[in-house]
Design a protein around this motif. Structure first.
Motif, PDB file in Angstrom:
ATOM      1  N   ILE A   1      60.262  20.633  31.765  1.00 23.43           N
ATOM      2  CA  ILE A   1      60.352  19.189  31.991  1.00 23.43           C
ATOM      3  C   ILE A   1      61.782  18.685  31.795  1.00 23.43           C
ATOM      4  N   ASP A   2      62.448  19.165  30.751  1.00 24.19           N
ATOM      5  CA  ASP A   2      63.803  18.705  30.433  1.00 24.19           C
ATOM      6  C   ASP A   2      64.890  19.482  31.157  1.00 24.19           C
ATOM      7  N   GLU A   3      64.489  20.412  32.037  1.00 20.50           N
ATOM      8  CA  GLU A   3      65.453  21.236  32.788  1.00 20.50           C
ATOM      9  C   GLU A   3      66.450  21.904  31.837  1.00 20.50           C
ATOM     10  N   GLU A   4      65.891  22.536  30.826  1.00 20.60           N
ATOM     11  CA  GLU A   4      66.720  23.151  29.786  1.00 20.60           C
ATOM     12  C   GLU A   4      67.593  24.290  30.317  1.00 20.60           C
ATOM     13  N   GLN A   5      67.114  24.992  31.360  1.00 24.18           N
ATOM     14  CA  GLN A   5      67.913  26.086  31.897  1.00 24.18           C
ATOM     15  C   GLN A   5      69.240  25.578  32.450  1.00 24.18           C
ATOM     16  N   LEU A   6      69.195  24.466  33.177  1.00 28.47           N
ATOM     17  CA  LEU A   6      70.424  23.885  33.723  1.00 28.47           C
ATOM     18  C   LEU A   6      71.351  23.434  32.599  1.00 28.47           C
ATOM     19  N   LYS A   7      70.774  22.875  31.549  1.00 21.38           N
ATOM     20  CA  LYS A   7      71.587  22.410  30.429  1.00 21.38           C
ATOM     21  C   LYS A   7      72.178  23.578  29.650  1.00 21.38           C
ATOM     22  N   LEU A   8      71.438  24.681  29.592  1.00 26.79           N
ATOM     23  CA  LEU A   8      71.962  25.874  28.930  1.00 26.79           C
ATOM     24  C   LEU A   8      73.164  26.429  29.682  1.00 26.79           C
ATOM     25  N   VAL A   9      73.082  26.434  31.013  1.00 19.68           N
ATOM     26  CA  VAL A   9      74.206  26.895  31.842  1.00 19.68           C
ATOM     27  C   VAL A   9      75.420  25.982  31.634  1.00 19.68           C
ATOM     28  N   LEU A  10      75.177  24.668  31.626  1.00 18.14           N
ATOM     29  CA  LEU A  10      76.267  23.719  31.403  1.00 18.14           C
ATOM     30  C   LEU A  10      76.904  23.942  30.036  1.00 18.14           C
ATOM     31  N   ALA A  11      76.073  24.148  29.014  1.00 15.49           N
ATOM     32  CA  ALA A  11      76.589  24.364  27.658  1.00 15.49           C
ATOM     33  C   ALA A  11      77.450  25.626  27.596  1.00 15.49           C
ATOM     34  N   ALA A  12      77.027  26.670  28.298  1.00 18.16           N
ATOM     35  CA  ALA A  12      77.795  27.918  28.306  1.00 18.16           C
ATOM     36  C   ALA A  12      79.153  27.721  28.961  1.00 18.16           C
TER      37      ALA A  12
END
Length: 202
Positions: A109-120
């Motif tokens: 729901i929170d699109e955590e995968q995209l945010k994880l990529v951004l954080a990396a």
């Protein structure tokens, strides 16, 4: 005030770091023919004029593929979350299993995968990044009972450009955002509950 003192003390230290971060990002984006503008405090592309238009401007970007490769290695596996029950009681065990399913659902729901990529990527370019988890009362589905959204927890990736640190203490940090004066006046021009009613004087 104390916040203003911390902001001023942090400014010179932050400016040196942000200059390195900004340069790294510009190189990652392929802007290699740049200079540091001491007026805007940003890196800008060297303008083409009649005095330098004959100079070749080749770009060999080895930073972009390097960052993309390391990012893919860091984010190729989904983090695994475990929720331990408080006891061996069946109710606690069932609650922990339900909590794990909620965490998995929020990942989507929170699109955590995209945010994880951004954080990396931010970590690789700036050396650090911040994950902000907070309750947003304006999020979530609408409820007829309370006549508004029910609220939901929100995850946000915060780059170091927006963080102010008290160099003399580790107890708290400040997240700062540059906002236009019109927005500040609209949001804070009120009295009571911590508001002074003087926003129009800003």
């Amino acid at each position: 005030s104390m916040i203003q003192e911390v902001y001023r003390a942090n400014n010179s230290y932050f400016e040196r770091l942000s200059r390195v971060w900004d340069e790294n990002i510009r190189f990652y984006e392929g802007d290699q023919h740049i200079f540091y503008n001491r007026v805007t405090h940003r890196f800008e592309v060297v303008p083409i004029t009649k005095f330098n238009d004959f100079i070749p401007r080749p770009v060999t970007n080895l930073i972009l593929p390097g960052v993309q490769t390391i990012t893919s290695l860091l984010t190729r596996n989904k983090p695994t979350a475990y929720v331990w029950p408080n006891s061996t009681d069946y109710a606690d065990i069932d609650a922990s299993k339900l909590a794990e399913r909620i965490v998995d659902a929020k990942w989507v729901i929170d699109e955590e995968q995209l945010k994880l990529v951004l954080a990396a990527k931010v970590t690789l370019l700036c050396g650090t990044v911040f994950r902000k988890d907070y309750w947003d009362s304006s999020a979530g589905p609408y409820s007829d009972v309370i006549k508004g959204p029910v609220g939901d927890n929100v995850v946000e990736i915060v780059d170091p450009f927006r963080i102010i640190k008290d160099l003399n203490a580790d107890s708290w940090w400040i997240e700062a955002n540059a906002k236009p004066l019109t927005w500040i006046r609209e949001q804070f021009n009120r009295k009571g509950d911590g508001y002074t009613g003087n926003a129009m004087k800003v």
